[in-house]
Scaffold this active site. Structure first.
Site, PDB file in Angstrom:
ATOM      1  N   GLN A 115       0.809  -1.215   0.000  1.00  0.00           N
ATOM      2  CA  GLN A 115       0.000   0.000   0.000  1.00  0.00           C
ATOM      3  C   GLN A 115       0.844   1.268   0.000  1.00  0.00           C
ATOM      4  O   GLN A 115       0.320   2.368   0.168  1.00  0.00           O
ATOM      5  CB  GLN A 115      -0.937  -0.010   1.216  1.00  0.00           C
ATOM      6  CG  GLN A 115      -1.936  -1.148   1.202  1.00  0.00           C
ATOM      7  CD  GLN A 115      -2.763  -1.229   2.481  1.00  0.00           C
ATOM      8  OE1 GLN A 115      -2.615  -0.419   3.406  1.00  0.00           O
ATOM      9  NE2 GLN A 115      -3.658  -2.205   2.545  1.00  0.00           N
ATOM     10  N   HIS A 181      -0.968   0.209   5.631  1.00  0.00           N
ATOM     11  CA  HIS A 181      -1.470   1.231   6.555  1.00  0.00           C
ATOM     12  C   HIS A 181      -0.468   2.353   6.813  1.00  0.00           C
ATOM     13  O   HIS A 181      -0.045   2.604   7.936  1.00  0.00           O
ATOM     14  CB  HIS A 181      -1.902   0.579   7.882  1.00  0.00           C
ATOM     15  CG  HIS A 181      -3.128  -0.263   7.756  1.00  0.00           C
ATOM     16  ND1 HIS A 181      -3.878  -0.667   8.839  1.00  0.00           N
ATOM     17  CD2 HIS A 181      -3.749  -0.796   6.661  1.00  0.00           C
ATOM     18  CE1 HIS A 181      -4.897  -1.424   8.428  1.00  0.00           C
ATOM     19  NE2 HIS A 181      -4.825  -1.501   7.098  1.00  0.00           N
ATOM     20  N   GLU A 276     -14.894   4.874   9.821  1.00  0.00           N
ATOM     21  CA  GLU A 276     -15.346   5.885  10.772  1.00  0.00           C
ATOM     22  C   GLU A 276     -15.153   7.307  10.251  1.00  0.00           C
ATOM     23  O   GLU A 276     -14.094   7.648   9.716  1.00  0.00           O
ATOM     24  CB  GLU A 276     -14.549   5.793  12.078  1.00  0.00           C
ATOM     25  CG  GLU A 276     -14.776   4.556  12.894  1.00  0.00           C
ATOM     26  CD  GLU A 276     -14.039   4.595  14.213  1.00  0.00           C
ATOM     27  OE1 GLU A 276     -14.147   3.611  14.966  1.00  0.00           O
ATOM     28  OE2 GLU A 276     -13.345   5.608  14.516  1.00  0.00           O
ATOM     29  N   TYR A 297     -10.886  -9.485   9.577  1.00  0.00           N
ATOM     30  CA  TYR A 297     -11.188 -10.005   8.247  1.00  0.00           C
ATOM     31  C   TYR A 297     -11.540 -11.487   8.300  1.00  0.00           C
ATOM     32  O   TYR A 297     -12.261 -11.998   7.441  1.00  0.00           O
ATOM     33  CB  TYR A 297     -10.016  -9.769   7.297  1.00  0.00           C
ATOM     34  CG  TYR A 297      -9.782  -8.301   7.004  1.00  0.00           C
ATOM     35  CD1 TYR A 297     -10.801  -7.507   6.460  1.00  0.00           C
ATOM     36  CD2 TYR A 297      -8.563  -7.699   7.271  1.00  0.00           C
ATOM     37  CE1 TYR A 297     -10.606  -6.177   6.200  1.00  0.00           C
ATOM     38  CE2 TYR A 297      -8.351  -6.350   7.002  1.00  0.00           C
ATOM     39  CZ  TYR A 297      -9.373  -5.597   6.471  1.00  0.00           C
ATOM     40  OH  TYR A 297      -9.181  -4.258   6.210  1.00  0.00           O
TER      41      TYR A 297
END
Length: 405
Positions: A115, A181, A276, A297
């Site tokens: 990522q 992340h 959120e 997950y």
């Protein structure tokens, strides 16, 4: 460039095979699927699955630029061109006609595995006189990598440009050998304060550090343009705390924007369920991983499986199943008056634009504008139109211009 217009009305054109199927009925929630967090209840009315507005504006989408590398962020320049970051580690300038410059020189090396990559970009508040920009990226380091922020002067020459005086001003610590992340979004607030959102690096051994103010994982930072902590940050006088920390207990924030009052709002990726919307405030704990909606997950509970705990803040709003939030803008334009005062959020999983109509600090309505593509970033143009950056896994990006039909 050939023009292709798509006429979009709320959720009517959602493509069932490419994206989740959503409700199309005014007054009912967009999301109709069963939540992943079975038995979890919202803390207050309207915290999730808000109804759709009674009237949904018709939106047309026109490609501005196509065949781009896999973009992560865009920012409008004063002349109407767009400065864009490509995850693989290049920056480009895209003209308002859709012409793409060669790669801008002077960009530091990035770790684009997983990522990671070249992430967000923001213009300095005094950009028109200073030419300074700020950008975040996953920085390769001894022993791993981490999210870092750099400043540089953007010097344009004809259709091209270069970065000069490039300097890393802030590093998320500790370094970690992972590929997930990183966050990250950059937002300038009042008094030139720069908010930096980051992730907690995903793995179970790192996620717990989101609760530790001596760690830079899972935090919102607030720094000046030299990368230093602001003197009124909440933990500047706390022993062993990182003074740049503004708020903590976050998972992975890839969406952030100021509202009309100059206050920071963020949307963070939850686990399987539990994206959120928050309004991070000084020194507050937003719970992760002790408190969360959704599940692992694998389907197992996270920690003790609780959604509320004294000393932690509830999200203003949450999604279960998730929308996959990335990119966010507060709409204060006039071209689409029905969206005035709403937050516009890119949906990687929702594959479109998520529009949150606010009533004070609460969500009143939620609507989705399907775009049949993963949306990585969202910006409001000077003329009030909305630009959305698409991405495809392992492929390229398109920049779409959204206007009222």
């Amino acid at each position: 460039m050939p023009t292709r217009l798509l006429l979009l009305t709320g959720t009517i054109l959602a493509v069932a095979l490419a994206a989740p199927a959503f409700s199309q009925t005014a007054g009912t929630a967009v999301e109709t699927r069963r939540p992943n967090g079975a038995g979890q209840k919202p803390a207050f009315e309207g915290q999730t699955r808000a109804p759709q507005p009674s009237q949904v504006v018709k939106i047309s989408a026109e490609p501005v630029a196509e065949g781009l590398p896999n973009l992560w962020a865009m920012e409008f320049l004063p002349d109407g061109a767009m400065l864009v970051t490509a995850r693989e580690g290049t920056m480009h300038i895209v003209s308002d006609e859709g012409n793409v410059s060669a790669a801008i020189s002077g960009v530091p090396e990035v770790d684009s595995s997983g990522q990671g990559g070249l992430l967000d970009v923001a213009l300095a508040p005094d950009f028109e006189t200073s030419g300074m920009i700020f950008f975040s990226f996953s920085e390769p380091r001894d022993g791993g990598n981490g999210t870092s922020v750099a400043s540089a002067k953007l010097v344009r020459s004809g259709a091209g440009a270069a970065l000069e005086e490039t300097k890393v001003i802030f590093q998320q610590m500790p370094t970690y050998d992972g590929d997930k992340h990183y966050g990250s979004r950059l937002v300038f607030g009042p008094d030139n304060a720069l908010y930096v959102t980051v992730g907690e690096r995903s793995d179970r051994q790192t996620r717990v550090q989101a609760q530790d103010i001596a760690s830079g994982l899972g935090k919102v930072f607030r720094i000046d343009m030299q990368g230093k902590a602001l003197p009124d940050n909440p933990f500047v006088k706390t022993d062993s705390a990182i003074p740049e920390v503004w708020s903590y207990g976050h998972r992975n924030m890839q969406a952030a924007a100021l509202d009309g009052q100059g206050r920071l709002w963020t949307v963070e990726h939850g686990p399987r369920g539990g994206d959120e919307l928050n309004r991070p405030q000084a020194g507050m704990n937003y719970g992760w991983p002790k408190v969360t909606y959704g599940v692992e997950y694998s389907g197992s509970k996270i920690g003790d499986g609780i959604t509320a705990l004294e000393g932690t803040e509830q999200p203003v709003y949450y999604w279960d199943p998730v929308i996959g939030p990335s990119g966010m803008a507060f709409y204060d334009g006039n071209a689409i008056p029905e969206w005035k005062g709403a937050f516009l959020i890119g949906g990687l999983v929702a594959q479109g634009l998520v529009v949150l109509h606010m009533d004070g600090d609460r969500v009143r309505f939620e609507e989705h504008v399907p775009l049949d593509a993963r949306i990585r970033d969202v910006k409001v143009a000077p003329d009030g139109s909305v630009y959305a950056v698409t991405e495809s896994r392992g492929g390229g990006s398109t920049i779409l211009r959204l206007t009222k039909a």
